[in-house]
Design a protein around this motif. Structure first.
Motif, mmCIF file in Angstrom:
data_model
loop_
_atom_site.group_PDB
_atom_site.id
_atom_site.type_symbol
_atom_site.label_atom_id
_atom_site.label_comp_id
_atom_site.label_asym_id
_atom_site.label_seq_id
_atom_site.Cartn_x
_atom_site.Cartn_y
_atom_site.Cartn_z
ATOM 1 N N PRO A 42 0.788 -1.240 0.000
ATOM 2 C CA PRO A 42 0.000 0.000 0.000
ATOM 3 C C PRO A 42 0.818 1.286 0.000
ATOM 4 C CG PRO A 42 -1.027 -1.604 1.430
ATOM 5 C CD PRO A 42 0.277 -2.211 0.992
ATOM 6 N N ASN A 43 1.866 1.362 0.818
ATOM 7 C CA ASN A 43 2.654 2.596 0.885
ATOM 8 C C ASN A 43 3.292 2.942 -0.457
ATOM 9 O OD1 ASN A 43 2.045 3.037 3.549
ATOM 10 N ND2 ASN A 43 3.946 2.169 4.352
ATOM 11 N N VAL A 44 3.750 1.913 -1.162
ATOM 12 C CA VAL A 44 4.369 2.136 -2.474
ATOM 13 C C VAL A 44 3.311 2.587 -3.476
ATOM 14 C CG1 VAL A 44 5.571 1.042 -4.406
ATOM 15 C CG2 VAL A 44 6.234 0.500 -2.053
ATOM 16 N N VAL A 45 2.135 1.967 -3.422
ATOM 17 C CA VAL A 45 1.044 2.343 -4.327
ATOM 18 C C VAL A 45 0.689 3.814 -4.142
ATOM 19 C CG1 VAL A 45 -1.381 1.958 -4.921
ATOM 20 C CG2 VAL A 45 0.098 0.009 -4.394
ATOM 21 N N ILE A 46 0.607 4.241 -2.888
ATOM 22 C CA ILE A 46 0.265 5.634 -2.591
ATOM 23 C C ILE A 46 1.339 6.583 -3.119
ATOM 24 C CG2 ILE A 46 -0.067 7.309 -0.730
ATOM 25 C CD1 ILE A 46 -1.308 5.005 0.910
ATOM 26 N N GLN A 47 2.603 6.228 -2.916
ATOM 27 C CA GLN A 47 3.691 7.076 -3.396
ATOM 28 C C GLN A 47 3.688 7.172 -4.918
ATOM 29 O OE1 GLN A 47 5.756 9.061 -1.665
ATOM 30 N NE2 GLN A 47 4.502 8.453 0.103
ATOM 31 N N ARG A 48 3.406 6.056 -5.577
ATOM 32 C CA ARG A 48 3.349 6.070 -7.041
ATOM 33 C C ARG A 48 2.210 6.973 -7.516
ATOM 34 N NH1 ARG A 48 6.152 2.293 -9.810
ATOM 35 N NH2 ARG A 48 4.593 2.104 -11.471
ATOM 36 N N ALA A 49 1.068 6.878 -6.862
ATOM 37 C CA ALA A 49 -0.073 7.716 -7.241
ATOM 38 C C ALA A 49 0.246 9.194 -7.021
ATOM 39 C CB ALA A 49 -1.306 7.310 -6.438
#
Length: 200
Positions: A42-49
């Motif tokens: 999740p943290n990586v997904v948020i950063q990518r977004a």
């Protein structure tokens, strides 16, 4: 999450990646979650977004909302909706599209206009399905001839390397031409779909 969604938001004259409330995102509709077999934490997904906030490169066939969401989750820009939207059909010449497009926007009655729009969309699907595999093949050939050139240089065969690079350049030029064609088809499709919604 914290009650917010990062997504491609439709504004007055353009679409932009923005962070909005869940209610703004849903617009009164039910939200469905898609499960991915392999995806980032999740943290990586948020950063990518977040890295694409403010982006204004929306394209119905190449960079739509699903492309964005899939890229954030998996690193691959993909849209099942578009793949389902573009069925396998027979080949048609590009010039045959223009008349359908012109007729679709003339002052015909609503029923005739809808039929013409559907015909134009069907024509675009045909050309898209013929063009996209050619584009992918050209990209593969670019990579293949690049590898051939490198191997030739490693074997001190500059003549073969030059020949391989020439083939690579030919495929690169072809890929650029096909990409422009696909982008043109995407633009026409988006225009037709918007017109179809407005006339319905």
């Amino acid at each position: 999450g914290d009650g917010h969604v990062i997504h491609y938001r439709k504004l007055k004259d353009y679409e932009m990646v923005a962070c909005t409330s869940v209610d703004t995102f849903a617009q009164g509709r039910k939200i469905y979650a898609r499960n991915y077999q392999v995806c980032y934490i999740p943290n990586v997904v948020i950063q990518r977004a977040k890295s694409r906030l403010g982006e204004r490169k929306y394209n119905l066939l190449f960079n739509n909302c699903e492309h964005f969401a899939t890229w954030c989750k998996t690193g691959v820009s993909d849209s099942r909706q578009i793949r389902d939207f573009l069925p396998l059909t027979t080949k048609i010449k590009t010039e045959n599209l223009s008349q359908s497009l012109k007729q679709a926007f003339k002052g015909a009655n609503r029923n005739d206009s809808t039929k013409l729009l559907n015909k134009a969309l069907a024509d675009i699907k045909v050309v898209w399905d013929d063009t996209q595999p050619q584009y992918k093949h050209s990209l593969q050939e670019i990579n293949t001839w690049e590898q051939v050139a490198m191997k030739a240089l490693n074997n001190n065969r500059e003549d073969l390397a030059r020949a391989a690079l020439a083939r690579k350049l030919n495929y690169k030029k072809r890929a650029q031409e096909l990409k422009l064609r696909l982008e043109h088809l995407a633009s026409m499709t988006e225009t037709l779909l918007l017109n179809k919604v407005e006339s319905s």
